[in-house]
Design a protein around this motif. Structure first.
Motif, PDB file in Angstrom:
ATOM      1  N   LEU A   1       6.897  -7.546  -1.059  1.00 19.96           N
ATOM      2  CA  LEU A   1       6.791  -6.669   0.114  1.00 19.96           C
ATOM      3  C   LEU A   1       7.024  -5.211  -0.273  1.00 19.96           C
ATOM      4  O   LEU A   1       6.450  -4.300   0.338  1.00 19.96           O
ATOM      5  CB  LEU A   1       7.814  -7.079   1.188  1.00 19.96           C
ATOM      6  N   ALA A   2       7.859  -4.978  -1.278  1.00 18.90           N
ATOM      7  CA  ALA A   2       8.203  -3.607  -1.677  1.00 18.90           C
ATOM      8  C   ALA A   2       7.192  -3.009  -2.643  1.00 18.90           C
ATOM      9  O   ALA A   2       7.248  -1.816  -2.938  1.00 18.90           O
ATOM     10  CB  ALA A   2       9.602  -3.586  -2.299  1.00 18.90           C
ATOM     11  N   SER A   3       6.286  -3.818  -3.151  1.00 22.20           N
ATOM     12  CA  SER A   3       5.323  -3.280  -4.120  1.00 22.20           C
ATOM     13  C   SER A   3       4.322  -2.370  -3.404  1.00 22.20           C
ATOM     14  O   SER A   3       4.124  -2.459  -2.195  1.00 22.20           O
ATOM     15  CB  SER A   3       4.614  -4.417  -4.867  1.00 22.20           C
ATOM     16  N   ARG A   4       3.713  -1.506  -4.180  1.00 23.99           N
ATOM     17  CA  ARG A   4       2.836  -0.466  -3.637  1.00 23.99           C
ATOM     18  C   ARG A   4       1.687  -1.058  -2.818  1.00 23.99           C
ATOM     19  O   ARG A   4       0.984  -1.956  -3.286  1.00 23.99           O
ATOM     20  CB  ARG A   4       2.285   0.335  -4.825  1.00 23.99           C
ATOM     21  N   MET A   5       1.507  -0.543  -1.614  1.00 24.93           N
ATOM     22  CA  MET A   5       0.386  -0.986  -0.779  1.00 24.93           C
ATOM     23  C   MET A   5      -0.915  -0.430  -1.368  1.00 24.93           C
ATOM     24  O   MET A   5      -0.995   0.731  -1.737  1.00 24.93           O
ATOM     25  CB  MET A   5       0.586  -0.484   0.652  1.00 24.93           C
ATOM     26  N   ILE A   6      -1.921  -1.320  -1.451  1.00 23.43           N
ATOM     27  CA  ILE A   6      -3.205  -0.899  -2.026  1.00 23.43           C
ATOM     28  C   ILE A   6      -4.254  -0.753  -0.927  1.00 23.43           C
ATOM     29  O   ILE A   6      -4.899   0.266  -0.774  1.00 23.43           O
ATOM     30  CB  ILE A   6      -3.723  -1.916  -3.062  1.00 23.43           C
ATOM     31  N   SER A   7      -4.442  -1.842  -0.184  1.00 21.78           N
ATOM     32  CA  SER A   7      -5.406  -1.854   0.918  1.00 21.78           C
ATOM     33  C   SER A   7      -4.799  -2.794   1.954  1.00 21.78           C
ATOM     34  O   SER A   7      -4.798  -4.004   1.760  1.00 21.78           O
ATOM     35  CB  SER A   7      -6.772  -2.346   0.406  1.00 21.78           C
ATOM     36  N   ASP A   8      -4.248  -2.229   3.002  1.00 15.09           N
ATOM     37  CA  ASP A   8      -3.453  -3.019   3.969  1.00 15.09           C
ATOM     38  C   ASP A   8      -4.204  -4.258   4.423  1.00 15.09           C
ATOM     39  O   ASP A   8      -5.385  -4.146   4.746  1.00 15.09           O
ATOM     40  CB  ASP A   8      -3.140  -2.177   5.208  1.00 15.09           C
ATOM     41  N   PRO A   9      -3.553  -5.408   4.490  1.00 16.81           N
ATOM     42  CA  PRO A   9      -2.119  -5.670   4.258  1.00 16.81           C
ATOM     43  C   PRO A   9      -1.800  -6.152   2.828  1.00 16.81           C
ATOM     44  O   PRO A   9      -0.750  -6.752   2.630  1.00 16.81           O
ATOM     45  CB  PRO A   9      -1.852  -6.795   5.264  1.00 16.81           C
ATOM     46  N   LEU A  10      -2.670  -5.901   1.863  1.00 15.30           N
ATOM     47  CA  LEU A  10      -2.425  -6.405   0.509  1.00 15.30           C
ATOM     48  C   LEU A  10      -1.786  -5.323  -0.365  1.00 15.30           C
ATOM     49  O   LEU A  10      -2.332  -4.229  -0.521  1.00 15.30           O
ATOM     50  CB  LEU A  10      -3.726  -6.896  -0.131  1.00 15.30           C
ATOM     51  N   SER A  11      -0.656  -5.684  -0.947  1.00 17.87           N
ATOM     52  CA  SER A  11       0.021  -4.778  -1.862  1.00 17.87           C
ATOM     53  C   SER A  11      -0.224  -5.234  -3.297  1.00 17.87           C
ATOM     54  O   SER A  11      -0.840  -6.281  -3.537  1.00 17.87           O
ATOM     55  CB  SER A  11       1.517  -4.710  -1.549  1.00 17.87           C
ATOM     56  N   LEU A  12       0.268  -4.451  -4.225  1.00 19.20           N
ATOM     57  CA  LEU A  12      -0.017  -4.699  -5.645  1.00 19.20           C
ATOM     58  C   LEU A  12       0.255  -6.139  -6.058  1.00 19.20           C
ATOM     59  O   LEU A  12      -0.541  -6.757  -6.767  1.00 19.20           O
ATOM     60  CB  LEU A  12       0.821  -3.738  -6.498  1.00 19.20           C
ATOM     61  N   LEU A  13       1.379  -6.690  -5.602  1.00 15.70           N
ATOM     62  CA  LEU A  13       1.756  -8.031  -6.052  1.00 15.70           C
ATOM     63  C   LEU A  13       1.089  -9.149  -5.239  1.00 15.70           C
ATOM     64  O   LEU A  13       1.328 -10.322  -5.496  1.00 15.70           O
ATOM     65  CB  LEU A  13       3.277  -8.181  -6.073  1.00 15.70           C
ATOM     66  N   ASP A  14       0.258  -8.766  -4.265  1.00 18.15           N
ATOM     67  CA  ASP A  14      -0.638  -9.750  -3.636  1.00 18.15           C
ATOM     68  C   ASP A  14      -1.909  -9.920  -4.461  1.00 18.15           C
ATOM     69  O   ASP A  14      -2.737 -10.781  -4.146  1.00 18.15           O
ATOM     70  CB  ASP A  14      -1.057  -9.281  -2.233  1.00 18.15           C
ATOM     71  N   CYS A  15      -2.075  -9.081  -5.474  1.00 15.62           N
ATOM     72  CA  CYS A  15      -3.314  -9.074  -6.262  1.00 15.62           C
ATOM     73  C   CYS A  15      -3.084  -9.774  -7.604  1.00 15.62           C
ATOM     74  O   CYS A  15      -2.001  -9.713  -8.180  1.00 15.62           O
ATOM     75  CB  CYS A  15      -3.756  -7.644  -6.544  1.00 15.62           C
ATOM     76  N   CYS A  16      -4.161 -10.377  -8.100  1.00 15.90           N
ATOM     77  CA  CYS A  16      -4.065 -11.071  -9.377  1.00 15.90           C
ATOM     78  C   CYS A  16      -3.843 -10.091 -10.517  1.00 15.90           C
ATOM     79  O   CYS A  16      -3.974  -8.887 -10.375  1.00 15.90           O
ATOM     80  CB  CYS A  16      -5.337 -11.875  -9.632  1.00 15.90           C
ATOM     81  N   LEU A  17      -3.506 -10.666 -11.652  1.00 16.60           N
ATOM     82  CA  LEU A  17      -3.375  -9.913 -12.882  1.00 16.60           C
ATOM     83  C   LEU A  17      -4.743  -9.391 -13.317  1.00 16.60           C
ATOM     84  O   LEU A  17      -5.779  -9.888 -12.858  1.00 16.60           O
ATOM     85  CB  LEU A  17      -2.863 -10.836 -13.993  1.00 16.60           C
ATOM     86  N   VAL A  18      -4.737  -8.417 -14.195  1.00 16.50           N
ATOM     87  CA  VAL A  18      -5.943  -8.109 -14.982  1.00 16.50           C
ATOM     88  C   VAL A  18      -5.541  -8.298 -16.438  1.00 16.50           C
ATOM     89  O   VAL A  18      -4.742  -7.533 -16.970  1.00 16.50           O
ATOM     90  CB  VAL A  18      -6.448  -6.680 -14.740  1.00 16.50           C
ATOM     91  N   THR A  19      -6.029  -9.362 -17.040  1.00 12.02           N
ATOM     92  CA  THR A  19      -5.675  -9.681 -18.424  1.00 12.02           C
ATOM     93  C   THR A  19      -6.944  -9.916 -19.235  1.00 12.02           C
ATOM     94  O   THR A  19      -8.047  -9.932 -18.695  1.00 12.02           O
ATOM     95  CB  THR A  19      -4.854 -10.993 -18.507  1.00 12.02           C
ATOM     96  N   ASP A  20      -6.763 -10.126 -20.520  1.00 10.51           N
ATOM     97  CA  ASP A  20      -7.812 -10.706 -21.344  1.00 10.51           C
ATOM     98  C   ASP A  20      -7.691 -12.224 -21.234  1.00 10.51           C
ATOM     99  O   ASP A  20      -6.679 -12.741 -20.744  1.00 10.51           O
ATOM    100  CB  ASP A  20      -7.635 -10.295 -22.817  1.00 10.51           C
ATOM    101  N   GLY A  21      -8.688 -12.928 -21.746  1.00  9.64           N
ATOM    102  CA  GLY A  21      -8.564 -14.380 -21.774  1.00  9.64           C
ATOM    103  C   GLY A  21      -9.911 -15.062 -21.896  1.00  9.64           C
ATOM    104  O   GLY A  21     -10.943 -14.511 -21.484  1.00  9.64           O
ATOM    105  N   ALA A  22      -9.894 -16.228 -22.509  1.00  9.39           N
ATOM    106  CA  ALA A  22     -11.116 -17.019 -22.662  1.00  9.39           C
ATOM    107  C   ALA A  22     -10.772 -18.489 -22.497  1.00  9.39           C
ATOM    108  O   ALA A  22      -9.664 -18.934 -22.813  1.00  9.39           O
ATOM    109  CB  ALA A  22     -11.741 -16.775 -24.041  1.00  9.39           C
TER     110      ALA A  22
END
Lengths: 132, 381
Positions: free
Chosen positions: B188-209
């Motif tokens: 809830l305290a993480s930065r709001m990106i596009s209401d109502p989703l904040s940073l930690l509602d969003c997936c990671l961006v990683t490498d991977g195969a």
């Protein structure tokens, strides 16, 4: 060689041409009556190619909305909404004239034609006397 | 003739991962190659036998040619359908069909991306929407979340519990990228990106195969690993642009799920472990409802009650998911790899005891296209 002149009948060209004349017009299917957004060459509902451009009422309701957060030095927060038009079509747009956080689902809105770098575009304002 | 004719006709006999998290200096093809090699080694099958190639990515317009060239594979059957991150789950159905028809004998489904260290090309943006500057893909999922909250009273706390659960699972997976504990308050305290989703509602961006190997069921019986059978698989789509989604609270999973269950002859209560494509917290709520694990509007309370976390009745995303394990842009292949791992009983600390049926669900585009696959251990045949 100069590129060929875009056909005035191409759906996207026609939509923009109407906007440039100050008219928010969309295709309506002659066959099933569906109001169509985005413009195209056949009805996505019944498949008919008989589509007639009609001026939209411009009345709509906010179906969903979000505030995109942006630092003040980059222009600050702004609204993006999905608006359901009174005649049925849905389109992405934004609601202007109120703070982004004041835009709510279910709010009655009216279309106005604004402009950006690419030319005229449809945005919305809270409906006159419509409250929310 | 029906889809059920394909039930149990093909099996997964190999699975591999590579470049999980960070793979600096490597290309997407480099780690894809490692994942394919690992999957073939796992299966005990030589690369020269691979004659079916199924792949998609956001980097190559001609993915099967680029990947085939890199791997040194000249497939008899190649398919590069790209419907977004669900593509690889969908590919499993086409691989099963190609195997059953004898068009190929060994099928490899594979994907790699270095989205974190190498960047990646942005996909084409819908012209009628981009002028309003939605922050995609986050804003599209925010529209769905806002509508779900409006219609069903779902709260940000409910959404946050999905991220918290993912971290709890990730803590049990040594390959997961984000393993530190997380609280609802943190989300809830993480930065709001596009209401109502904040940073930690969003997936990671990683490498991977990731890569998986499929063969016909008769051959699978003699495989090095316990085979994992494809019991059911179905895909449905409704739109590309979020404004064209018929109902923001009902995804095409409401169609792909029932079709996959029908093909498999199963029902939601038969599923032991779920891998649900969690690009955003709202995804898990929508898919639990659309796939029939609870009624529409009730998933928020379900996840807030801990049902999907370790120890819960409905183990979801046991690897940590896209929120906490890995998400290089197209997560679908990882649902298959984790489903296979669980059905082999090879999940280590995160193993769901006695898991015999796994549901692997892929999401593509902006909730646009959904694939539901049901996988089964040999014990359910």
């Amino acid at each position: 060689m100069a590129p060929p002149t875009p056909s005035p009948d191409a759906p996207g060209v026609k939509f923009q041409a109407f906007l440039a004349e100050g008219s928010f017009s969309l295709q309506v299917c002659d066959g099933c009556g569906t109001q169509i957004f985005f413009p195209r060459t056949l009805c996505p509902s019944c498949g008919s190619r008989a589509l007639t451009w009609k001026k939209a009422s411009g009345e709509g309701t906010v179906y969903s909305t979000t505030t995109v957060r942006q630092k003040p030095e980059r222009g600050g927060d702004y609204n993006v909404s999905i608006v359901e038009l009174a005649e049925g079509a849905r389109m992405m747009s934004r609601v202007e004239g109120v703070e982004p956080a004041a835009v709510t689902i279910g709010m009655a809105v009216t279309a106005v034609i604004a402009t950006d770098d690419a030319g005229p575009l449809v945005v919305f304002r809270p409906a006159e006397g419509g409250g929310a | 003739m029906s889809a059920s004719d394909l039930r149990c006709k093909a099996a997964f006999v190999g699975a591999g991962l590579a470049g999980m998290g960070l793979a600096p200096g490597y290309t997407h093809l480099d780690i894809l190659g490692e994942a394919v090699a690992a999957a073939l080694e796992d299966a005990g099958i030589d690369k020269s036998e691979v004659d079916g190639l199924f792949t998609a990515n956001m980097d190559n317009i001609l993915p099967t040619l680029v990947v085939g060239e890199y791997l040194g594979i000249r497939p008899k059957v190649a398919l590069g359908t790209n419907t977004g991150g669900n593509s690889f789950v969908d590919h499993a159905l086409w691989a099963a069909m190609a195997l059953e028809q004898g068009l190929c004998n060994v099928a490899v489904i594979c994907y790699g991306s270095v989205a974190r260290t190498g960047g990646s090309a942005a996909p084409d943006q819908p012209p009628y929407e981009m002028r309003y500057r939605p922050r995609e893909p986050i804003s599209s999922y925010a529209f769905a979340a806002a509508r779900h909250m409006h219609e069903y009273g779902t709260t940000r706390e409910d959404l946050a519990s999905v991220a918290v659960s993912a971290r709890k699972w990730a803590a049990k997976n040594p390959l997961a990228f984000a393993r530190d504990p997380l609280s609802v308050e943190d989300v809830l305290a993480s930065r709001m990106i596009s209401d109502p989703l904040s940073l930690l509602d969003c997936c990671l961006v990683t490498d991977g195969a990731g890569a998986v190997v499929m063969v016909r069921a008769d051959r699978a019986r003699d495989a090095r690993q316990s085979p994992v059978y494809l019991l059911g698989c179905a895909t449905a789509q409704t739109h590309r642009q979020i404004s064209q989604m018929p109902d923001l609270t009902v995804t095409p999973a409401a169609e792909s799920g029932p079709r996959a269950f029908q093909m498999a002859g199963l029902k939601p209560a038969d599923v032991d472990v779920l891998q649900l494509y969690d690009a955003f917290t709202i995804n898990v709520l929508l898919f639990l409802e659309d796939l029939g694990f609870c009624k529409k509007g009730e998933a928020g309370a379900l996840v807030a009650g801990g049902a999907i976390a370790p120890g819960g009745d409905l183990p979801v995303n046991t690897n940590g998911g896209g929120l906490a394990c890995v998400h290089p842009g197209m997560y679908g292949i990882f649902t298959l790899v984790e489903g296979i791992t669980q059905l082999r009983g090879a999940g280590g600390e995160r193993q769901v005891e006695g898991a015999e049926v796994a549901l692997c669900h892929g999401n593509g585009g902006l909730l646009s296209c959904q694939t539901t696959a049901l996988l089964g251990a040999a014990s359910v045949l």
